[in-house]
Design an enzyme around this catalytic site. Structure first.
Site, PDB file in Angstrom:
ATOM      1  N   ASN A  52      -0.399   1.357  -2.908  1.00  0.00           N
ATOM      2  CA  ASN A  52      -0.797   2.206  -1.781  1.00  0.00           C
ATOM      3  C   ASN A  52      -1.245   3.566  -2.315  1.00  0.00           C
ATOM      4  OD1 ASN A  52       2.002   2.505  -2.360  1.00  0.00           O
ATOM      5  ND2 ASN A  52       2.457   3.292  -0.328  1.00  0.00           N
ATOM      6  N   GLU A  54      -1.967   7.243  -0.808  1.00  0.00           N
ATOM      7  CA  GLU A  54      -1.827   8.089   0.380  1.00  0.00           C
ATOM      8  C   GLU A  54      -2.710   9.330   0.292  1.00  0.00           C
ATOM      9  OE1 GLU A  54       2.396   8.646   1.068  1.00  0.00           O
ATOM     10  OE2 GLU A  54       2.550   6.563   1.768  1.00  0.00           O
ATOM     11  N   CYS A  63      -3.170   0.912   2.244  1.00  0.00           N
ATOM     12  CA  CYS A  63      -2.070   0.030   1.834  1.00  0.00           C
ATOM     13  C   CYS A  63      -2.379  -0.656   0.504  1.00  0.00           C
ATOM     14  CB  CYS A  63      -1.855  -1.051   2.884  1.00  0.00           C
ATOM     15  SG  CYS A  63      -1.168  -0.452   4.429  1.00  0.00           S
ATOM     16  N   GLU A  65      -2.054  -3.791  -0.300  1.00  0.00           N
ATOM     17  CA  GLU A  65      -2.772  -5.066  -0.142  1.00  0.00           C
ATOM     18  C   GLU A  65      -4.276  -4.822  -0.053  1.00  0.00           C
ATOM     19  OE1 GLU A  65      -0.185  -3.914   1.497  1.00  0.00           O
ATOM     20  OE2 GLU A  65       1.017  -5.488   2.428  1.00  0.00           O
ATOM     21  N   CYS A  96       1.392  -5.238   6.713  1.00  0.00           N
ATOM     22  CA  CYS A  96       1.216  -4.643   8.050  1.00  0.00           C
ATOM     23  C   CYS A  96       0.123  -5.403   8.797  1.00  0.00           C
ATOM     24  CB  CYS A  96       0.879  -3.164   7.938  1.00  0.00           C
ATOM     25  SG  CYS A  96      -0.841  -2.825   7.510  1.00  0.00           S
ATOM     26  N   CYS A  99      -3.458  -5.100   7.393  1.00  0.00           N
ATOM     27  CA  CYS A  99      -3.639  -5.858   6.143  1.00  0.00           C
ATOM     28  C   CYS A  99      -3.690  -7.356   6.406  1.00  0.00           C
ATOM     29  CB  CYS A  99      -2.537  -5.523   5.148  1.00  0.00           C
ATOM     30  SG  CYS A  99      -2.749  -3.868   4.464  1.00  0.00           S
TER      31      CYS A  99
HETATM   32  N1  THU Z   1       2.182   0.150   3.151  1.00  0.00           N
HETATM   33  C1  THU Z   1       1.590  -0.753   2.316  1.00  0.00           C
HETATM   34  O1  THU Z   1       1.081  -0.381   1.237  1.00  0.00           O
HETATM   35  N2  THU Z   1       1.562  -2.045   2.685  1.00  0.00           N
HETATM   36  C2  THU Z   1       2.105  -2.539   3.843  1.00  0.00           C
HETATM   37  O2  THU Z   1       1.933  -3.704   4.167  1.00  0.00           O
HETATM   38  C3  THU Z   1       2.936  -1.662   4.676  1.00  0.00           C
HETATM   39  C4  THU Z   1       2.745  -0.202   4.433  1.00  0.00           C
HETATM   40  C5  THU Z   1       2.207   1.553   2.758  1.00  0.00           C
HETATM   41  C6  THU Z   1       1.297   2.433   3.569  1.00  0.00           C
HETATM   42  C7  THU Z   1       1.944   3.788   3.394  1.00  0.00           C
HETATM   43  O3  THU Z   1       1.432   4.381   2.197  1.00  0.00           O
HETATM   44  C8  THU Z   1       3.417   3.472   3.194  1.00  0.00           C
HETATM   45  O4  THU Z   1       3.488   2.093   2.892  1.00  0.00           O
HETATM   46  C9  THU Z   1       4.281   3.747   4.416  1.00  0.00           C
HETATM   47  O5  THU Z   1       3.766   3.146   5.547  1.00  0.00           O
END
Ligand code: THU
Length: 142
Positions: A52, A54, A63, A65, A96, A99
């Site tokens: 991920n 940010e 994310c 994925e 999520c 994704c």
């Molecule tokens: N996140 C992912 O990388 N994958 C997911 O399937 C769920 C959420 C990340 C996004 C964000 O940077 C952090 O987790 C908190 O939501």
């Protein structure tokens, strides 16, 4: 599970999980503090990993994925056979909703595995995580 589908505990399934764990270490998650690693097994048999990423503008966070899939597609892949997600948690983290939709675009039959720091894991398929999916087929008018 089909041959070459990265079923859990097969050599390729284990390589996929290992790649997701390694990608986790590269996560950029200073705002949520929730680092995630992912890896996808693409049509060519190659594995692409992502973490991920940010941003101070929170809505722009990507994310793990999606990062992994963007890398695979950018390398010329068009098919995702399997996805692995790793989080350093007691419970496994399923992809999520956004994704799930992106996994479905390239891998409607993809296997999805989530692993964590306990023995708990999720081994499923994208079709189970995203029933009645919207896809390119849905855009046909007649
Ligand atoms: N996140 C992912 O990388 N994958 C997911 O399937 C769920 C959420 C990340 C996004 C964000 O940077 C952090 O987790 C908190 O939501």
């Amino acid at each position: 599970m089909k041959k070459g589908s990265a079923a859990p505990s097969t050599a390729v399934g284990l390589r996929l999980e290992k790649a997701a764990r390694a990608a986790y270490a590269r996560a950029y998650a200073p705002y949520s503090g929730f680092s995630v690693g992912a890896a996808v097994l693409a049509g060519s048999g190659k594995i692409y990993a992502g973490c991920n990423v940010e941003n101070a503008s929170y809505g722009l966070c990507t994310c793990a994925e999606r990062t992994a899939i963007a890398g695979a597609v950018s390398a010329g892949e068009r098919k995702i056979r399997a996805v692995a997600v790793y989080t350093p948690t007691a419970k496994p983290t399923a992809p999520c909703g956004a994704c799930r939709q992106i996994i479905f675009e390239f891998g409607p039959d993809a296997a999805v595995t989530s692993v964590c720091d306990s023995a708990e894991r999720i081994d499923t398929r994208i079709a189970a995580l995203l029933p009645s999916a919207f896809s390119g087929k849905s855009l046909k008018r007649k």
